[in-house]
Design a protein around this motif. Sequence first.
Motif, PDB file in Angstrom:
ATOM      1  N   ALA A  73     -69.770 -89.331  33.340  1.00 14.76           N
ATOM      2  CA  ALA A  73     -68.392 -89.606  33.776  1.00 14.76           C
ATOM      3  C   ALA A  73     -67.497 -88.392  33.553  1.00 14.76           C
ATOM      4  O   ALA A  73     -66.630 -88.075  34.376  1.00 14.76           O
ATOM      5  N   ILE A  74     -67.699 -87.697  32.439  1.00 15.61           N
ATOM      6  CA  ILE A  74     -66.911 -86.485  32.170  1.00 15.61           C
ATOM      7  C   ILE A  74     -67.219 -85.411  33.203  1.00 15.61           C
ATOM      8  O   ILE A  74     -66.309 -84.758  33.753  1.00 15.61           O
ATOM      9  N   LEU A  75     -68.504 -85.221  33.497  1.00 21.64           N
ATOM     10  CA  LEU A  75     -68.888 -84.245  34.524  1.00 21.64           C
ATOM     11  C   LEU A  75     -68.314 -84.622  35.887  1.00 21.64           C
ATOM     12  O   LEU A  75     -67.874 -83.751  36.654  1.00 21.64           O
ATOM     13  N   ASP A  76     -68.312 -85.924  36.174  1.00 25.60           N
ATOM     14  CA  ASP A  76     -67.780 -86.384  37.459  1.00 25.60           C
ATOM     15  C   ASP A  76     -66.291 -86.078  37.564  1.00 25.60           C
ATOM     16  O   ASP A  76     -65.804 -85.623  38.606  1.00 25.60           O
ATOM     17  N   LYS A  77     -65.551 -86.320  36.495  1.00 27.94           N
ATOM     18  CA  LYS A  77     -64.108 -86.030  36.515  1.00 27.94           C
ATOM     19  C   LYS A  77     -63.852 -84.527  36.686  1.00 27.94           C
ATOM     20  O   LYS A  77     -62.922 -84.111  37.394  1.00 27.94           O
ATOM     21  N   LEU A  78     -64.672 -83.707  36.038  1.00 31.69           N
ATOM     22  CA  LEU A  78     -64.539 -82.260  36.208  1.00 31.69           C
ATOM     23  C   LEU A  78     -64.827 -81.846  37.648  1.00 31.69           C
ATOM     24  O   LEU A  78     -64.156 -80.960  38.210  1.00 31.69           O
ATOM     25  N   TRP A  79     -65.817 -82.487  38.268  1.00 30.61           N
ATOM     26  CA  TRP A  79     -66.158 -82.229  39.669  1.00 30.61           C
ATOM     27  C   TRP A  79     -64.985 -82.583  40.592  1.00 30.61           C
ATOM     28  O   TRP A  79     -64.617 -81.812  41.481  1.00 30.61           O
ATOM     29  N   VAL A  80     -64.381 -83.727  40.342  1.00 29.03           N
ATOM     30  CA  VAL A  80     -63.252 -84.161  41.164  1.00 29.03           C
ATOM     31  C   VAL A  80     -62.072 -83.205  40.990  1.00 29.03           C
ATOM     32  O   VAL A  80     -61.404 -82.824  41.971  1.00 29.03           O
ATOM     33  N   LEU A  81     -61.805 -82.793  39.755  1.00 29.25           N
ATOM     34  CA  LEU A  81     -60.718 -81.832  39.513  1.00 29.25           C
ATOM     35  C   LEU A  81     -60.997 -80.494  40.202  1.00 29.25           C
ATOM     36  O   LEU A  81     -60.080 -79.859  40.749  1.00 29.25           O
ATOM     37  N   ALA A  82     -62.265 -80.083  40.205  1.00 24.63           N
ATOM     38  CA  ALA A  82     -62.620 -78.821  40.862  1.00 24.63           C
ATOM     39  C   ALA A  82     -62.342 -78.884  42.355  1.00 24.63           C
ATOM     40  O   ALA A  82     -61.849 -77.915  42.958  1.00 24.63           O
ATOM     41  N   ILE A  83     -62.618 -80.032  42.978  1.00 25.27           N
ATOM     42  CA  ILE A  83     -62.352 -80.196  44.417  1.00 25.27           C
ATOM     43  C   ILE A  83     -60.848 -80.099  44.681  1.00 25.27           C
ATOM     44  O   ILE A  83     -60.392 -79.384  45.587  1.00 25.27           O
ATOM     45  N   ALA A  84     -60.065 -80.832  43.896  1.00 24.33           N
ATOM     46  CA  ALA A  84     -58.611 -80.863  44.111  1.00 24.33           C
ATOM     47  C   ALA A  84     -57.994 -79.478  43.907  1.00 24.33           C
ATOM     48  O   ALA A  84     -57.177 -79.021  44.716  1.00 24.33           O
ATOM     49  N   PHE A  85     -58.389 -78.787  42.829  1.00 28.28           N
ATOM     50  CA  PHE A  85     -57.814 -77.467  42.565  1.00 28.28           C
ATOM     51  C   PHE A  85     -58.306 -76.427  43.574  1.00 28.28           C
ATOM     52  O   PHE A  85     -57.579 -75.477  43.892  1.00 28.28           O
ATOM     53  N   SER A  86     -59.507 -76.600  44.095  1.00 25.71           N
ATOM     54  CA  SER A  86     -59.992 -75.700  45.149  1.00 25.71           C
ATOM     55  C   SER A  86     -59.139 -75.836  46.398  1.00 25.71           C
ATOM     56  O   SER A  86     -58.821 -74.844  47.072  1.00 25.71           O
ATOM     57  N   ALA A  87     -58.780 -77.081  46.731  1.00 28.45           N
ATOM     58  CA  ALA A  87     -57.911 -77.297  47.894  1.00 28.45           C
ATOM     59  C   ALA A  87     -56.567 -76.617  47.694  1.00 28.45           C
ATOM     60  O   ALA A  87     -56.030 -75.967  48.607  1.00 28.45           O
ATOM     61  N   ILE A  88     -55.988 -76.742  46.499  1.00 29.07           N
ATOM     62  CA  ILE A  88     -54.691 -76.128  46.230  1.00 29.07           C
ATOM     63  C   ILE A  88     -54.799 -74.601  46.266  1.00 29.07           C
ATOM     64  O   ILE A  88     -53.895 -73.899  46.746  1.00 29.07           O
ATOM     65  N   TYR A  89     -55.920 -74.062  45.773  1.00 32.64           N
ATOM     66  CA  TYR A  89     -56.123 -72.615  45.869  1.00 32.64           C
ATOM     67  C   TYR A  89     -56.097 -72.150  47.326  1.00 32.64           C
ATOM     68  O   TYR A  89     -55.489 -71.126  47.659  1.00 32.64           O
ATOM     69  N   LEU A  90     -56.760 -72.917  48.198  1.00 26.69           N
ATOM     70  CA  LEU A  90     -56.812 -72.536  49.616  1.00 26.69           C
ATOM     71  C   LEU A  90     -55.431 -72.541  50.249  1.00 26.69           C
ATOM     72  O   LEU A  90     -55.176 -71.830  51.224  1.00 26.69           O
ATOM     73  N   LEU A  91     -54.531 -73.349  49.692  1.00 29.71           N
ATOM     74  CA  LEU A  91     -53.149 -73.357  50.184  1.00 29.71           C
ATOM     75  C   LEU A  91     -52.496 -71.993  49.966  1.00 29.71           C
ATOM     76  O   LEU A  91     -51.829 -71.453  50.853  1.00 29.71           O
ATOM     77  N   PHE A  92     -52.697 -71.403  48.787  1.00 26.84           N
ATOM     78  CA  PHE A  92     -52.078 -70.112  48.457  1.00 26.84           C
ATOM     79  C   PHE A  92     -52.884 -68.929  48.997  1.00 26.84           C
ATOM     80  O   PHE A  92     -52.357 -67.814  49.087  1.00 26.84           O
TER      81      PHE A  92
END
Length: 694
Positions: A73-92
């Motif tokens: 579950a911890i790894l899964d949450k880290l995976w989800v956070l990585a997806i969200a922050f990757s999207a925000i990076y692509l914005l900038f």
Amino acid sequence: MQWNAVPDSIRQEIEDTRAVPLIYVLGIIISLAHVYFNIFADIAVLQQNILHFAGFILLCGLLKPLSLQRHLAILDKLWVLAIAFSAIYLLFAEDLIYERGVRLVPLDWLCGSLVILGAIDMTRRATGWVIPILIVTAISYLAWWGNFVPGVFQFKGLSLETLLFRSIYGDDAIFGNIARISASFVFMFILFGAFLLRSGAGDFVIHLSKSIASRLVGGPGIVAIIASGLTGTISGSAVANTASTGVVTIPLMKNAGFSPRFAAAVEASASTGGQIVPPIMGAGAFVMASYTQIPYSTIVMVSILPAILYFASLVFYVRTESYKAGLTRTMEQAPPLLPMVMREGLSFIVPVTLLIVLLVMGYTPTYAAVIAIIAVIVSSWFTPNKMGLAAIADAFALGSRNMVVTAVLLCSVGLVVNVIATAGIGNTFSLMITEWSGGSLLVALLLVAVASLVLGMGLPVTASYIVLATLSAPALLQLMANVELVNALSSGALSADVQAILMLVGVSPEQGAMSVAEAQALINDMPDEMMALLRPMLLDENQLSMLLLAAHLVIFWLSQDSNVTPPVCLCTFTAAAIAKSPPMATGFTSWKIAKGLYIIPILFAYTPLAQGDWLAAFQVFIFALPGLYAFTLVMQGWQKRQLKHWERAALAVIALVLLSPIAMAWQIAALVSLLAAVFYIGRGGKRASEWRLS
């Protein structure tokens, strides 16, 4: 807190959301952010789309975790956070990528790949395996195996860098036009529906339906039809509609004497119809407005009469089944209509009416939705279920939760649409439909219906509509325009410019008006270049625009059939589970009852029912309504008694005439014949109960 008027299913969903504070708070934040983006903020579309994607990726990961085991579950949450922050990076990163001449650095590659893989994973969690497989197949087609496909679908391929860039930043990509629709129109209407549900509108709909239908033959079935249609204006989801209203209406129908199979089929068919009821017609209607560039208010207005026809056809089935089963008694203990409306209905009637008025006046759907949400809150204070701060917070959290599947789906399906647009598959597929149909609009409709059924077995309705519209709408538009061209050419009133073009293909003005057959042959044989010149001369811009809308409505309606048509029909299976009836047998019954989903699109294609001319549309409606009734009698083989074979054959002819685009004199004659037939059958036979007693 007032819970009395909130349906049990909605109450349970809110309590489940509250049980996890992080989900509850995140849902409220996402809803408030979307209201801010759509009403107050002036931000770039790409920024809004990426934040929309990132927020719902986080919420989807929390609601649909990969594993409940602690370490996973911890790894899964880290995976989800990585997806969200990757999207925000692509914005900038967008401006930097353009400064480098559209060249990607390793961090761009990493974040872009994570976003696409994350979209595939979250779509799998939200909808199953079909769409992820479709996305992988589509992307790999552009990158690799398209080069090995023989014939017209061969595609030489793109470099991986170009493919990744277009999949992220393209107009039809993951953060493209469909994501924009999801982040604006769709979300705001889903949020409006959540406020209605939290205000107690769900129970009011059931009570209103009972008051209207209590004294009619087949009352419990008609209650299900009205309730599901009205709930469809709130929920925007056919399956959710079935689950929420079915727990009330299906037992009601079973207690009245309807078989579990028929009760479940009626509920599934009516809930499916909820997606075509204005003013909220599911996410597909907003996509349609974007594709056609026709105002959403216009789509809503032209959809009113067709929706009435569909639900009337369901009522006809319920009434004939009532006579067939001898269930002619009415319901008991129905609440009085006017006191019930004044006590419970203000928080439903006032906001929905205001929403429709604002749309007709030309306000944007997002603005109209926000005003309607405010109206829900204000009007609830004149009902027993007053909405305070806690209830408003519940509605915000519920709106985000209800939007998760739709948001993830619409963003992710952009990857498929991007492939179709990049490779030109849509134009190729449209040309193939035109060729396979041999210029016949009816054959083309059958091909689209088969394609919609096949797609609908694996795709949700909205995704099915998006893919099918991208592929086949141009072909349908061309064939429908050809029908209008034939009518114009056979009328004989041709301008000098049109006559000059016709002379180039060997048609002399001295020949006089052409017959319909001659005009059709001319259109079939005319070169495309000549057609391109002739079409704008005979059809004005508004007429072509409304034909485009009619073509998309055909596809939109046919895309709904997968909800009620075996072998995969989620609405029917949901209703069958509630009714405890055999799923597949229930599926075939719902397929029969929901025949309006196939008949009414034919009216879109051949008549002015959805082309913006209210007088002409009402004329079609007047004859189509009894035509659907006659068709129901043919399918059921029963009116107030069992019909004989010759009676069914005669009624089939009457139905065909009433539903066909022919001279009004023939339709009037058919209508008179139908009235005479119904009078003859009603006077000349026994009712089902009398058959049983004899």
